[in-house]
Design a protein around this motif. Sequence first.
Motif, short mmCIF file in Angstrom:
data_model
loop_
_atom_site.label_atom_id
_atom_site.label_comp_id
_atom_site.label_asym_id
_atom_site.label_seq_id
_atom_site.Cartn_x
_atom_site.Cartn_y
_atom_site.Cartn_z
N ARG A 375 0.84 -0.98 0.02
CA ARG A 375 -0.06 0.01 0.06
C ARG A 375 1.09 1.44 -0.12
O ARG A 375 1.78 1.30 0.90
CB ARG A 375 -1.06 0.05 1.30
N ILE A 376 0.64 2.11 -0.95
CA ILE A 376 1.43 3.31 -1.08
C ILE A 376 1.28 4.08 0.29
O ILE A 376 0.22 4.16 0.67
CB ILE A 376 1.00 4.16 -2.18
N GLY A 377 2.69 4.63 0.66
CA GLY A 377 2.49 5.25 2.04
C GLY A 377 3.62 6.38 2.20
O GLY A 377 3.49 7.10 3.10
N ASP A 378 4.56 6.36 1.23
CA ASP A 378 5.73 7.25 1.54
C ASP A 378 5.95 7.72 0.12
O ASP A 378 6.11 6.86 -0.95
CB ASP A 378 6.71 6.39 2.25
N ALA A 379 6.42 9.00 -0.19
CA ALA A 379 6.47 9.54 -1.28
C ALA A 379 8.03 9.11 -2.12
O ALA A 379 8.27 9.04 -3.14
CB ALA A 379 6.67 10.99 -1.57
N ARG A 380 8.69 8.48 -1.13
CA ARG A 380 10.19 8.20 -1.56
C ARG A 380 10.46 6.65 -1.56
O ARG A 380 11.24 6.15 -2.28
CB ARG A 380 11.12 8.74 -0.25
N ALA A 381 9.69 5.84 -0.59
CA ALA A 381 10.10 4.44 -0.61
C ALA A 381 8.74 3.59 -0.58
O ALA A 381 7.71 3.92 0.00
CB ALA A 381 10.92 4.23 0.64
N GLY A 429 -4.33 0.75 5.09
CA GLY A 429 -5.34 1.59 5.18
C GLY A 429 -5.35 2.68 4.10
O GLY A 429 -4.62 2.71 3.12
N ARG A 430 -5.88 4.12 4.59
CA ARG A 430 -5.89 5.13 3.76
C ARG A 430 -4.60 5.66 3.38
O ARG A 430 -3.83 5.77 4.63
CB ARG A 430 -7.05 6.12 4.12
N SER A 431 -4.45 6.45 2.34
CA SER A 431 -3.12 7.05 2.21
C SER A 431 -3.52 8.27 1.44
O SER A 431 -4.02 8.38 0.33
CB SER A 431 -2.21 6.17 1.49
N ARG A 514 -14.20 2.35 -0.18
CA ARG A 514 -14.30 3.83 0.30
C ARG A 514 -14.43 3.81 1.92
O ARG A 514 -13.68 5.07 2.03
CB ARG A 514 -15.79 4.10 -0.11
N LEU A 515 -14.47 3.08 2.68
CA LEU A 515 -14.47 3.44 4.09
C LEU A 515 -12.95 3.21 4.56
O LEU A 515 -12.79 3.95 5.42
CB LEU A 515 -15.52 2.29 4.65
N LEU A 516 -12.43 2.14 4.20
CA LEU A 516 -11.14 1.53 4.81
C LEU A 516 -10.01 1.92 4.00
O LEU A 516 -8.80 2.09 4.58
CB LEU A 516 -11.41 0.22 4.83
N LEU A 517 -10.00 2.11 2.66
CA LEU A 517 -8.83 2.34 1.86
C LEU A 517 -8.87 3.51 1.03
O LEU A 517 -7.55 3.93 0.64
CB LEU A 517 -8.63 1.02 1.07
#
Length: 521
Positions: A375-381, A429-431, A514-517
């Motif tokens: 799951r994408i969470g960091d702009a660098r890694a 989760g959401r990002s 829509r609720l969780l991610l």
Amino acid sequence: MNAQLAEREAAPTAASVLRRAETARVYEVAQHTSLERASLLSARLGADVWLKREDQQPVFSFKLRGAYNRMAQLDPSERERGVIAASAGNHAQGVALAASRLKMHATIVMPQTAPQVKVDAVRRFGGAYADVILHGDSYSDAQAEAQRLRDERGATLVHPFDDLEVIAGQATIGLELLAQHHAPLHAVFVPIGGGGLAAGVAAVIKARRPDVRVIGVQASDADAMARALEAGERVLLDEVGLFADGTAVKQVGALTFALCQQYLDDVLRVDTDAICAAIRDIYQDTRSIPEPSGALALAGLKQYVAANGSVEGALVAVVSGANMNFDRLRFVAERAEVGEQREAVFAVTIPEQRGSFRRFCMALGQHSITEFNYRIGDARAAHIFVGVQTARRGEREALTDAFRANDFGVLDLTDDELAKLHLRHMIGGRSPLAHDERLYRFDFPERPGALARFLERMHPDWNISLFHYRNHGADYGRILVGIQVPSSELALLDDFLTTLGYAYVDESDNPAYRLLLCAQA
């Protein structure tokens, strides 16, 4: 009568157990079970492996032998007062069936953690002759309640292991397999909970064939016998693991400890993953699914072969029971790959930049992916949780080196319990970085190159923001993918999906997503 009384009061010996086993009344209700060669496992291990199939008993475990032998020898007044037993499940079923056959009443105390399949079976086998009471969280809790009820009611306690008649009943397994296998025999492996099976089998084998090794096997988180033998006295464990619930005993018996101390050659400890792998091995050779305790002996046998190499003579594992809860199979299947060292699990960090994902796939070489969570969470890694199918020992190290050669950070999580139980199912989760995200479920054909084909056809400017995949052994893999596509390029996305050729479902409006991610939720 005096000779029998003197034998009962004396310390048990192999000779005394053998005498009792030779006249045990087990076959009034139990069966002679088969001794079968595990041909597939023998070929893989390079050893002569045999399975003593106690899962074939009417109650699907060996416990019927000892329970019936003890109850069949009660006098009329004892039968009138009835019996009480404590059990995690298999002994309870043996007592229940014995009570029904002998037409005496049985009160059976089981821990609240006992698998429902065993509780239901006790009620079914006992019918009108058995009452079930659920009490406590472990066998030890149930045992304390059974002893209280015995004192209150004056009934006979049928102990699951610390009774010479019960031990003698279980010992008939040893007599059977010696009669069934006339070729050279190197070792017999038996599971240990309270020790009744191990004590009985070890005693009669050493009485008849002292050259044959008898090796006990315990779950590493329920190893009361191993610790007792190391300490030279019985010990009381604070807690026991419940995966192998049939052998989850906090303290072994006094009689069983004395016999195991004299006649067992060794006790091995095995972990949950090894037990799961052994369950699969038994299934592959027999198409029978043992319960975790039922596969303990084979897990120990495999560990013994790995440590000692080829040996002269056959190796026999007692498959002690098959009262498996169906809902455990999902866990067993997942952990068996790790237990057999056919799956390695890694956390890999790659740069969050174009082409990194493709380089990551190249680093995997020809290895099949068993799981992929991102799951994408960091702009660098990008932090990826990945499972990889392996064929031999040492491949984990080679994969680690391949990742590092590409300047990827890597953690080997194959032996990490937190990662295997929980983290592998969590995808972040959401990002706030997952803007313009579209979510799709794909059916990928389970063959090498399917993922690479997907990546090659995807527009180079689109970013994968979420990826979840787990191999379940089907022809098609179910994959969840988040793709970041600007609204101005949705027509290109439709072309990509159409020409890709993989079945898919658009889940972008799924309410759970829509609720969780979803970043825009």
